[in-house]
Design an enzyme around this catalytic site. Structure first.
Site, mmCIF file in Angstrom:
data_model
loop_
_atom_site.group_PDB
_atom_site.id
_atom_site.type_symbol
_atom_site.label_atom_id
_atom_site.label_comp_id
_atom_site.label_asym_id
_atom_site.label_seq_id
_atom_site.Cartn_x
_atom_site.Cartn_y
_atom_site.Cartn_z
ATOM 1 N N SER A 174 0.839 -1.196 0.000
ATOM 2 C CA SER A 174 0.000 0.000 0.000
ATOM 3 C C SER A 174 0.873 1.244 0.000
ATOM 4 O O SER A 174 1.618 1.491 0.950
ATOM 5 C CB SER A 174 -0.895 0.014 1.244
ATOM 6 O OG SER A 174 -1.460 1.295 1.369
ATOM 7 N N HIS A 211 -1.230 -1.251 -4.245
ATOM 8 C CA HIS A 211 -2.496 -0.964 -3.576
ATOM 9 C C HIS A 211 -2.555 0.547 -3.324
ATOM 10 O O HIS A 211 -1.663 1.126 -2.707
ATOM 11 C CB HIS A 211 -2.595 -1.744 -2.261
ATOM 12 C CG HIS A 211 -3.924 -1.632 -1.592
ATOM 13 N ND1 HIS A 211 -5.028 -2.365 -1.993
ATOM 14 C CD2 HIS A 211 -4.332 -0.870 -0.553
ATOM 15 C CE1 HIS A 211 -6.061 -2.050 -1.217
ATOM 16 N NE2 HIS A 211 -5.671 -1.142 -0.337
ATOM 17 N N ASP A 223 -4.762 3.626 -1.891
ATOM 18 C CA ASP A 223 -5.854 3.943 -0.968
ATOM 19 C C ASP A 223 -6.338 5.377 -1.139
ATOM 20 O O ASP A 223 -5.606 6.323 -0.847
ATOM 21 C CB ASP A 223 -5.372 3.774 0.478
ATOM 22 C CG ASP A 223 -5.205 2.319 0.869
ATOM 23 O OD1 ASP A 223 -6.163 1.545 0.668
ATOM 24 O OD2 ASP A 223 -4.123 1.954 1.369
ATOM 25 N N MET A 235 -8.980 8.213 0.084
ATOM 26 C CA MET A 235 -9.854 8.548 1.219
ATOM 27 C C MET A 235 -10.393 9.963 1.058
ATOM 28 O O MET A 235 -9.644 10.870 0.687
ATOM 29 C CB MET A 235 -9.056 8.473 2.517
ATOM 30 C CG MET A 235 -8.397 7.134 2.745
ATOM 31 S SD MET A 235 -7.423 7.160 4.254
ATOM 32 C CE MET A 235 -6.729 5.494 4.189
ATOM 33 N N GLY A 286 -9.085 3.910 7.120
ATOM 34 C CA GLY A 286 -8.795 5.319 7.372
ATOM 35 C C GLY A 286 -7.321 5.603 7.600
ATOM 36 O O GLY A 286 -6.855 6.692 7.307
ATOM 37 N N GLY A 328 -0.987 1.328 9.387
ATOM 38 C CA GLY A 328 -0.298 1.025 10.642
ATOM 39 C C GLY A 328 -1.186 0.674 11.810
ATOM 40 O O GLY A 328 -0.772 0.772 12.961
ATOM 41 N N ASP A 334 -6.909 -6.608 4.000
ATOM 42 C CA ASP A 334 -6.367 -5.247 4.026
ATOM 43 C C ASP A 334 -6.365 -4.679 5.445
ATOM 44 O O ASP A 334 -7.423 -4.395 6.012
ATOM 45 C CB ASP A 334 -7.209 -4.353 3.103
ATOM 46 C CG ASP A 334 -6.577 -2.987 2.904
ATOM 47 O OD1 ASP A 334 -5.442 -2.769 3.360
ATOM 48 O OD2 ASP A 334 -7.248 -2.136 2.281
HETATM 49 C C1 DX5 Z 1 -6.576 1.312 5.541
HETATM 50 C C2 DX5 Z 1 -6.104 1.062 4.133
HETATM 51 C C3 DX5 Z 1 -5.037 0.039 4.040
HETATM 52 C C4 DX5 Z 1 -3.760 0.443 4.682
HETATM 53 C C5 DX5 Z 1 -3.012 -0.805 5.049
HETATM 54 O O1 DX5 Z 1 -7.580 2.235 5.528
HETATM 55 O O2 DX5 Z 1 -7.181 0.598 3.329
HETATM 56 O O3 DX5 Z 1 -4.802 -0.356 2.699
HETATM 57 O O4 DX5 Z 1 -2.945 1.245 3.872
HETATM 58 O O5 DX5 Z 1 -1.926 -0.418 5.785
HETATM 59 P P1 DX5 Z 1 -1.254 -1.322 6.897
HETATM 60 O O6 DX5 Z 1 -0.712 -2.538 6.199
HETATM 61 O O7 DX5 Z 1 -0.188 -0.425 7.422
HETATM 62 O O8 DX5 Z 1 -2.302 -1.664 7.916
HETATM 63 ZN ZN ZN Z 2 -6.668 -0.343 1.337
#
Ligand code: DX5
Ligand code: ZN
Length: 215
Positions: free
Chosen positions: A7, A32, A34, A36, A141, A144, A174
């Site tokens: 990601s 990936h 993301d 938001m 959201g 980590g 995810d």
């Molecule tokens: C969360 C995202 C994830 C996130 C995963 O809202 O959809 O894709 O970036 O990150 P990690 O692997 O750090 O939990």
């Molecule tokens: Zn995601």
């Protein structure tokens, strides 16, 4: 062998091109991405200009995860920005069936994402229409966050639903994925692992991706 989708939310945006090239050179399968909107989730990430730059240098498919309300408004724009797989939240699109058809008609693979509180049985009537189910293992959201253990029960139910209906959907996990749960997730039937923090906070991201790929 599961597909690995780092990601880029956890990438260093001051050197995004290098980060993209690092993923190109690694054993990762997808990017990936993301998105938001500050409404569906309590955070804002990035939009079209950033995705277009990623697409310019990426040599692997862009798996775009929309955490935005009414995602149907922007299907063509995400296609034009470079999305290969476009995933929308079941909680965010009222006419989900229509949205999925729009995504496919635009020439992308169609995914549906489910939040931790959303029951797997809500996917029953849509499962043969999707190419991907993104099972959220954190509340979306932020990168980590800590993996929610209840994901395993949902994964088991989802695996059964897909296998019993002949759906071709891949299962993507995810949030909070890392060395402590990756093997167990793959054994339970996950097809794609997203990893943000685990990859980008490691001293050796290429090696970390290879370690996930080896499982
Ligand atoms: C969360 C995202 C994830 C996130 C995963 O809202 O959809 O894709 O970036 O990150 P990690 O692997 O750090 O939990
Ligand atoms: Zn995601």
């Amino acid at each position: 062998m599961a597909l690995i989708a780092p990601s880029i939310l956890s990438a260093d945006f001051s050197k995004l091109r290098e980060e993209v090239e690092m993923i190109n050179s690694s054993q990762a399968d997808w990017f990936h991405v993301d998105v938001m909107d500050g409404v569906f989730v309590p955070n804002i990430s990035f939009g079209f200009p950033v995705i277009k730059q990623v697409k310019k240098y990426a040599t692997k498919p862009l798996d775009v995860h929309l955490m935005i309300v009414q995602p149907e408004r922007y299907v063509q724009e995400f296609k034009d920005a470079g999305a290969d797989i476009l995933t929308v939240h079941i909680e965010a699109s009222t006419h989900l069936h229509r949205t999925l058809q729009m995504i496919k008609a635009a020439g992308m693979q169609a995914g549906v994402a489910v939040n931790p509180h959303t029951a797997i049985n809500q996917l029953e009537d849509i499962i043969t229409d999707v190419d991907l189910v993104c099972l959220m293992s954190v509340n979306p959201g932020f990168g980590g966050q800590k993996f929610i253990p209840g994901t395993f029960q949902k994964l088991e139910k989802l695996r059964k639903l897909i296998d019993s209906t002949g759906s071709k959907a891949r299962i993507e996990i995810d949030g909070g994925v890392g060395s402590t749960n990756a093997a167990q997730l793959i054994n339970a039937g996950a097809d794609v692992l997203v990893a943000g923090n685990f990859v980008f906070s490691s001293g050796d991201p290429v090696g970390t991706i290879a370690s996930l790929k080896k499982i």
